[in-house]
Structures are given as structure tokens and as C-alpha cells.
Design an enzyme around this catalytic site. Structure first.
Site, PDB file in Angstrom:
ATOM      1  N   HIS A  19       0.900  -1.191   0.072  1.00 47.77           N
ATOM      2  CA  HIS A  19       0.098  -0.223   0.080  1.00 47.77           C
ATOM      3  C   HIS A  19       0.924   1.347   0.117  1.00 47.77           C
ATOM      4  O   HIS A  19       0.605   2.207  -0.677  1.00 47.77           O
ATOM      5  CB  HIS A  19      -0.866  -0.053   1.357  1.00 47.77           C
ATOM      6  CG  HIS A  19      -1.915   1.235   1.517  1.00 47.77           C
ATOM      7  ND1 HIS A  19      -3.071   1.032   0.961  1.00 47.77           N
ATOM      8  CD2 HIS A  19      -1.774   2.477   1.747  1.00 47.77           C
ATOM      9  CE1 HIS A  19      -3.858   2.250   1.115  1.00 47.77           C
ATOM     10  NE2 HIS A  19      -2.885   3.057   1.687  1.00 47.77           N
ATOM     11  N   GLU A  20       1.760   1.209   1.003  1.00 49.98           N
ATOM     12  CA  GLU A  20       2.672   2.470   1.001  1.00 49.98           C
ATOM     13  C   GLU A  20       3.620   2.706  -0.152  1.00 49.98           C
ATOM     14  O   GLU A  20       3.806   3.651  -0.693  1.00 49.98           O
ATOM     15  CB  GLU A  20       3.475   2.582   2.472  1.00 49.98           C
ATOM     16  CG  GLU A  20       2.709   2.498   3.792  1.00 49.98           C
ATOM     17  CD  GLU A  20       1.394   3.307   3.721  1.00 49.98           C
ATOM     18  OE1 GLU A  20       1.648   4.569   3.030  1.00 49.98           O
ATOM     19  OE2 GLU A  20       0.543   3.300   4.266  1.00 49.98           O
TER      20      GLU A  20
ATOM     21  N   HIS B 299       1.758   4.538  -2.761  1.00 52.30           N
ATOM     22  CA  HIS B 299       1.726   6.064  -2.418  1.00 52.30           C
ATOM     23  C   HIS B 299       3.083   6.844  -2.908  1.00 52.30           C
ATOM     24  O   HIS B 299       3.216   7.714  -3.725  1.00 52.30           O
ATOM     25  CB  HIS B 299       1.624   6.345  -1.225  1.00 52.30           C
ATOM     26  CG  HIS B 299       0.185   6.381  -0.500  1.00 52.30           C
ATOM     27  ND1 HIS B 299      -0.767   7.183  -1.038  1.00 52.30           N
ATOM     28  CD2 HIS B 299      -0.326   5.540   0.582  1.00 52.30           C
ATOM     29  CE1 HIS B 299      -1.948   6.854  -0.600  1.00 52.30           C
ATOM     30  NE2 HIS B 299      -1.679   5.847   0.600  1.00 52.30           N
TER      31      HIS B 299
ATOM     32  N   GLU C 191      -4.793   7.832  -3.022  1.00 49.81           N
ATOM     33  CA  GLU C 191      -5.296   6.465  -2.639  1.00 49.81           C
ATOM     34  C   GLU C 191      -5.260   5.465  -3.812  1.00 49.81           C
ATOM     35  O   GLU C 191      -5.359   4.179  -3.547  1.00 49.81           O
ATOM     36  CB  GLU C 191      -6.422   6.631  -1.733  1.00 49.81           C
ATOM     37  CG  GLU C 191      -7.066   5.660  -0.963  1.00 49.81           C
ATOM     38  CD  GLU C 191      -5.946   5.373   0.126  1.00 49.81           C
ATOM     39  OE1 GLU C 191      -5.099   6.198   0.495  1.00 49.81           O
ATOM     40  OE2 GLU C 191      -6.277   4.322   1.134  1.00 49.81           O
TER      41      GLU C 191
END
Lengths: 491, 491
Positions: free
Chosen positions: A256-257, A260, A286
Site C-alpha cells: 500500500h505505502e 503512494h 489512494e
């Protein structure tokens, strides 16, 4: 120097200072000694004073009026973003901005205590103060328009609550129906059991970051209680966490990170330390983290590769082979906590918050009635009651931090990810054969080209529409979720 | 608010911003991804622009003129330090300050390349530029006075080159005589041999930091190529390094940096984020790091305890018991490098640099003649030639960084440490029995009370004179060194 050049030179220093302020936040969550918290608060406040003074500097207005983008699209976009920041910064009186900074800083401490003590009553007075101040800020920004939209604009420029509300209204019944069908199917995947060496989890985290294209020459991975990514340009850092009994936490936090971070690292280097040099909105941000985590990271093809890697590291996982592993990383479960929710129910948590915070800002709901409203809505959407405030309205830091208008960008990001994923699959019909080898590069290259490299050049919705060839809506996300979970749960 | 209160509120923000700038430096040496170097340069430059603007803010002059310390000694000292900073900052035109920042930043890169390539000629043009700019800065600051003194004042307020030159003149013959007698004695202590696990070295480093009173709740220890300490108040961080074949490097780097950190951590908390909240001068700072490292850390009593700890961790060290270990940590050796030098010869390296940089700034020596002057002086003081530029005039970063006036504070710190140590031993006759148990607290508590807690309250020499009861001079340092090395080398 032309007015444009003078403006951009001044803005470049401001952007550099904003990066410094961001580093203070990163350091606080990863490196700072515990005893330095109070001093760090003063350091961060001093940086905010400097940044606010620059963002409202009267020379900005003169330069903006005189600046000529000379027909260049990037220069025009720079001017548009700088003017927007300048106008918004000037609309909020600095005394009000200072009061909001002080009260939200205080309120976050109250919130943490209240959550630990399950003490809603103790939290309400300061929350009421935060809501009142944010309503005042919204009124200053809205200039007669919608209060909530004025706050939303900070996180998702150009979005409106009415439009998001319509989109979310279409999501809610199909998500609950899907969840109910799956939970009633009697086909729950096996749960992962055991304990998993945390340094081996961290080594896997580093490997996965590389697999998803994270550039560690321009970033680093550390541990934090709540994983986050921070920074832009050549210094984009991510964090992860490890839980001995749940290696998926570390695995999917990392992916997830990295989503980003890949966005920030992927922006055209010509935009570094300019307004174009950052992700264009929270929703688009997101969309990148979610598509990395879910549509790619939890796909059957990639999960098959990950299953092999994890069994090579940790031995037999006892989940019934690759098929069982795919189920285990996509298992739907009952639960009260947004951040622990699965791909389907996550959005239900967000929709609840969106409706409540809109009512708080519009004045239709008072802080005193918030807990009852939360609990009623939760029972209606999830079918079981909130058992304690830390599992209900005290679970998230956002409202104490004054972040009204932030929540809906989580689901908007999922909607954007759904649109991007549908297009990506059409453009790359053979994607799964690469993912099955642990090769994400066709997907990440596509996202880099369509989304990431543009930074702040296009307006958020235009960017996604340009990438997908159609105006984004919720249908592709719902179609994807229904197809995926129908297969896993044999619906 | 009174003018004094307004001034102090403004200054407090400036101090907080200076801490932030310091953190950027710490991060660059410990955490920053390699690809972020250029961006970090812009971030640091932007912070310097902000700090310079605040330090020369015209309101400062008005507040200073109107402020009344109301008879309080601390308030009077605050005003004295703020006025000094304000006046010095305003004397240097900001165009010149900017040019110095840019050229020294560039010159440090040239220096690193020149050192690696042993290329003096390639380094001289940029060094000449740095010297010319620093002479220009010195002329602006000196206002007709001594050029070198004007630069020295940045690091050691109130000191003069004439006074230091007299002190150093008295040191030089006795230090060379002591070194020669020891080296000719035929009594060299045994050298430590073997390799030593680097994570065990780091664990020992953490233990030693605690033994010397470092508060890790308000600090942290990381690794860096060149160990340093940074920060003030509640966030004082140190770094160390490990060399597999030389654990003493890690041990004594740590103790040295803890000395610096203990000073910052020990300052009266009422002074945090004010001008009084930092070590008062580089010389006093170095006195603390040196007395921790040498007079305490390399004492026979403490070395006895350390020997036991290190044998418990690493097994038999093969140096001949505690007596041999004491010799090994105090061994005098031939060598060209200042940072690797022992307690006796270290000052000879500093004296050489002091005389040469004074001549460069006065104009008596040109950059073109610097290498020959260095090599002649080195041969005269050490008795063997410089074999290559990286062992000679290219070994230190200081001159490329524009730090003229910094070197003498190293030896001044040793002189101050000598005075403090003599008084400390008189006040605490039983100190060795505590040190032999690894208990440094009587010594560190004495230093805290006499030196550290006062921060910037007293002028540097007054502080040391107050702590020792006499005006500090070089005699106690020389007496201590002669007695110590006479015993080790049986002179």
C-alpha cells in the site's frame, strides 16, 4: 527575471520548506526520542508560521497578476495551483489558523486518552471546539457556498459532497449485498495461523517494495505504529509494521505505502520542488496505493507468486496451497475497525464517516448526538452493534486532528482504482502471466505513464478520465468486487 | 507584552527553526537516501534564508533597544547573546553570506575529490576562492580589528589569536619533548589484535553511553562515517562508528560524543530554545567531550573496569591484563592523521593548522604556498615527512567548508579539560574508586554542576575560571599528560 521566474523561485523555497516540515513529521513517527515530543511541537509550529507567512506573502499576489505562462501547459498549471493556494491561505485569518493548529494539537491528545479510557463524554467538549473552528474555517473558505465542500477541497480539489454522495449511494447497497452473500455462503477461506519471524517479515517487506518498483536510492523503509509514506521528489520514505501472528499486515501495508511512494517517485523530475511535483489529490493518491495493494497485490496471479515466496521463507503456511492462500488474503470478516477491514467492507466504514461528518459540518448533527448516530448507522450497515467507543466513534484520529473532508477520499480512491484497473486489464490482457512470476512492471509502468508521471499537471478527475478514456464512476469497482468475491465464495 | 517578551517569543521561534536546520544535517549523515543529496541541499539553503532573515529582522533592533532585563542575570545574558548575533549577522551583507554558502558547499565536493585523487593543484583554485571570501567576511566583521579574531569569535566568543598563540606556544615544546621521550623509551604497550563483532561493539557503545549518563529518552545513537553529536534541549543525538579490527574506535568515539551530548542535555531546562540553551562555545564543548573521553575514559581506574567489560564481551584481548589494556588505550604512535592521534600528539596537529590558517587569513601565506608550509611544519614537529596530500593538507574538511577559526578550539578544549580535571580531582579525591567500578557519576555530576547546567549564561573563560577557581591556562593539561605518560612509558 520575469514575474513568473520570480514567483517560481520564491515558490521553490516554499516547497523546499514544506518538505522540511514533512521530514519533521516522518522523524517524529520513526526516529524521535520520546522525550522530545513537546520540543518537536514547537519546531513544527515554527515551521508552520514560516510557511503561512510565505503562502500569504503580498508579493505573491503581484507576481501572480503579472506572471505570463507563455502558452506552456505546465506553467499554466503551476500558476493555477499557486493562485489556488494563495487565495485559500489568505481567506483564513491567521489568528483562526493558529487557533485551529493549537486546538487540534491538544484535541489529538484528548482523543488518545479518551480512546484508551473508552470515555466519549471526556472527548466531546474538545471535539465540539474543533467542529466549531472548522465550521468557522469552512465559512471563511466557502464564501457563501457549501461548508463541507470548502473543506473537502483541501483534499480533493474540485470534488463536491453532492457528487460523492450520489456515487457512494450507488455503492452502498451492492457492497452490503455482496458482503452478506459471501458471509452467508458457508465458504469461509482458511485463516493463517502461527507466528512469523519479524525480521524475516521485514526482509520480505524490502523485497516486495523492490518488486513493486520502489527506488530505495531515493527512499527508505522504517517501522512505525501506523504505516505511512511521506516526502516528494528524491526523498520519499515509507514505513511498515510487523505483527508476529499476521505477516499479511506487514506485506500489504508495505505494498500500500509503496503505491503512494511510487506515485511521488514517479512524477516528472522537472516538477520537483514545484506545485506540480506532488500527487494531485488524496483520492488519486489512494487510487495508487489501493490498486497496488488490492487489484494487483491481492490478485489471484500475484497471490500465487507471493504464496511461493512466503512458503520459501516461512515453510508450510497451512492454508491449503495457492488457492487457499488467495482466499486467506481476501477473507471477509466481521469487525468494527476501518483500518482492518477487507476490500468490500472498507468502503462501508468510510461511507458512514462521510455522512456523519457532513452532517456535523452542515450543522444537522451535533457532537452530543454523534455517538448514537454512529452506533445506529453501524448496526444498520453491519448487522451487529458497536460494543465499545474505541470500536466506534473513538477509533480514528481524523476528527480530533480537524481532518473533516478527508475520509471520502479513501473511497474515491477505491473508485478511481476500479476504473484504472478495468482499463489496465483491457490494455494488458496478458498481465496475469507477469504477475504470476512476481513481475509487476507491466502494471506499474502503465500506471506510471497514465497517472504518476503527471504529478499535479491535470485536475484529479480529468487525470483519471484521461487515463481511462471515460469519466470515472463506481461501476468498474463494483463489477470487479462482485466478480472476484463470487469466485472466492462460490456465489 | 514587554519588548523583552516580544523579542524572546520571536527568538524562541528562531531557535526552534535552528534546531530544525540541525536535524536536517543529522538526517543527511544518518538516514537520508543517497539520491536525495541535491534536494537536501536546497532544503538546507531554504532554511538558511529563513534563519538569516530572522536574525537580521529590523524589529530585533527595536526590541533590543527597548528591552529591559529587569536586573535578572539570565535575562541580561539572553540580551547580550541576541544582540551579539544580531549585530554579527547584520555586518555580513547577505549577498556575501549567500556566496560563501554556495562556494563552500561546492568546495567541499572539490575537496573530497581532490583528497581521493591526491590532487592538491585541483583543489587550490576553489580553496583560494574560499579564503578570499572568508577574508572579505572577516573584514566586514572585524571593523578594523584583527581579521582572524573576527572569525574565531564565531566559535569561541571573546578569544583572541594572540592569547591562544601564547598558550599554544607554551604547549608545543613540552608536548614534543614528552612524545619523543615516550617513543624513545623502548616501552611501547602491546597493540590490540583480532576482529571484534560490530553488533557487540554497538551494544557496548549503548552501555557506555548510559554509564556516562546519556539520556536516551531525550536522544538516540546511530552510526555515521564521521561521528558527531547534534541538537539541543530534549533532542540531542549522537553517532558512533565501528571498525571490526579496532573496537576502541567505537568505544572512544561514543564516550567523546556523549561528552558533547551530556553538556547539551545537562543545560537548565528553563533555557531550552533560548540563546542560553546551547553550549557556550566550541572550546567549552570540546572540554566536555575530551574530559569524558580522555581524563575519565582513558584513566587507569576506568580502563580497568572497561577491560573487564570488554573481556566479558569479546574474550581474552591478549594485551596483558588490565595494566596492558591501560597501555593499549593510551599508546602513542607515529601518524599523519589528526583524528587518529593520541592525547599528546593531537594538539601538535591542531597547532600546525592554527598557525597556517592564521597566516592564510592575515594574508602572510598564500594558498599556493600552503602545501610546502604544511609539509615543512609537519616534518619539524613530527620528525618524518608527509608522504601524500591526503595525509597532509588535504586530510580535513574544515577549510573547504570555510571553518577558519574552528581548529584552535580543539586544543583550547583540551586546555580547559586539563584545568577542570585538576580541580575535579582535588574536589573528589576518591574518584578512582568509583571509576574502577564503572561509576562515572561523581565526575559527571561535578561537571554538570560546574559547567553543563549553565548553558550560555557565562562567557566561556569566565565559566571555566568559575568552575576551577583560577584563570585557565595550559599548565594543568601539561602536568597531567607528563605524569600519565611518564608512568605508562616508565620515563
Amino acid at each position: 527575471m520575469t514575474a513568473y521566474d520570480e514567483l517560481m523561485a520564491f515558490q521553490r523555497e516554499t516547497e523546499a520548506l514544506a518538505q522540511v516540515a514533512g521530514l519533521l513529521g516522518w522523524d517524529r513517527e520513526t526516529m524521535m526520542p520520546p522525550g522530545a515530543a513537546e520540543q518537536r511541537g514547537e519546531e513544527m509550529a515554527a515551521m508552520e508560521v514560516v510557511l503561512h507567512a510565505r503562502r500569504t506573502d503580498p508579493r505573491m499576489g503581484d507576481w501572480l497578476d503579472a506572471a505570463d505562462p507563455a502558452g506552456a501547459a505546465a506553467a499554466a498549471a503551476q500558476l493555477r495551483l499557486i493562485r489556488r493556494s494563495w487565495e485559500r491561505s489568505r481567506l483564513v485569518p491567521s489568528a483562526l489558523a493558529g487557533r485551529i493548529a493549537r486546538v487540534t494539537s491538544l484535541a489529538q491528545g484528548h482523543w488518545a486518552q479518551a480512546r484508551a479510557a473508552e470515555d466519549v463524554a471526556g472527548f466531546l467538549p474538545v471535539l465540539a471546539e474543533v467542529v466549531a473552528l472548522k465550521r468557522e474555517e469552512a465559512a471563511a473558505l466557502a464564501d457563501g457556498g457549501d461548508l463541507y465542500d470548502a473543506l473537502l477541497d483541501d483534499y480533493e480539489p474540485g470534488a463536491t459532497a453532492a457528487e460523492l454522495g450520489a456515487m457512494f449511494g450507488a455503492l452502498r447497497p451492492r457492497l452490503t449485498a455482496l458482503r452478506d452473500a459471501a458471509m452467508d455462503s458457508g465458504r469461509q477461506p482458511t485463516v493463517l495461523r502461527g507466528t512469523f519471524d519479524e525480521s524475516a517479515q521485514l526482509a520480505l517487506s524490502a523485497e516486495l517494495a523492490t518488486v513493486f518498483g520502489y527506488d530505495t536510492a531515493r527512499g527508505r523503509i522504517d517501522r512505525a505504529v501506523h504505516p505511512f509514506s511521506s516526502g516528494s521528489g528524491d526523498d520519499v520514505r515509507i514505513t511498515t509494521r510487523t505483527v508476529a501472528r499476521d505477516p499479511f499486515n506487514c506485506v500489504y501495508s508495505t505494498i500500500h505505502e509503496v503505491g503512494h511512494a511510487a506515485y511521488e517517485q514517479g512524477i516528472d523530475p522537472a516538477y520537483t520542488l514545484t506545485p506540480l511535483g506532488q500527487g494531485v489529490s488524496m483520492g488519486v493518491h489512494e487510487s495508487q496505493s489501493r490498486i497496488y495493494e488490492n487489484q494487483i497485490g491481492r490478485s489471484e496471479a500475484f497471490a500465487g507468486w507471493l504464496h511461493g515466496r512466503m512458503e520459501a521463507i516461512f515453510g508450510d503456511l497451512g492454508v491449503g496451497g495457492a488457492a487457499g492462500f488467495y482466499g486467506a488474503v481476501n477473507r471477509l470478516e466481521r469487525g468494527h475497525i476501518r483500518t482492518e477491514a477487507d476490500e468490500v467492507q472498507y468502503n462501508l466504514h468510510v461511507l458512514l464517516r462521510f455522512d456523519l461528518e457532513r452532517a456535523l459540518i452542515d450543522g444537522a448533527l451535533t457532537v452530543r448526538d454523534l455517538e448514537a448516530a454512529w452506533n445506529d448507522r453501524f448496526a444498520a450497515d453491519f448487522g451487529y452493534p458497536v460494543d465499545r467507543p474505541s470500536n466506534g466513534m473513538l477509533q480514528d484520529v481524523h476528527w480530533s486532528a480537524g481532518l473533516f473532508g478527508y475520509f471520502p477520499t479513501y473511497t474515491l480512491g477505491n473508485v478511481y482504482a476500479g476504473c484504472l484497473h478495468a482499463t489496465l486489464r483491457r490494455d494488458l490482457p496478458d498481465l496475469d502471466s507477469a504477475l504470476a512470476r512476481g513481475d509487476t512492471s507491466p502494471a506499474t509502468a502503465w500506471l506510471h505513464d497514465r497517472v504518476q508521471r503527471h504529478g499535479g499537471l491535470h485536475r484529479p478527475r480529468d487525470l483519471i478520465a484521461g487515463a481511462c478514456g471515460v469519466v470515472p464512476d463506481e461501476a468498474p469497482l463494483l463489477d470487479y468486487l462482485e466478480a472476484k468475491f463470487a469466485a472466492i465464495y462460490h456465489l
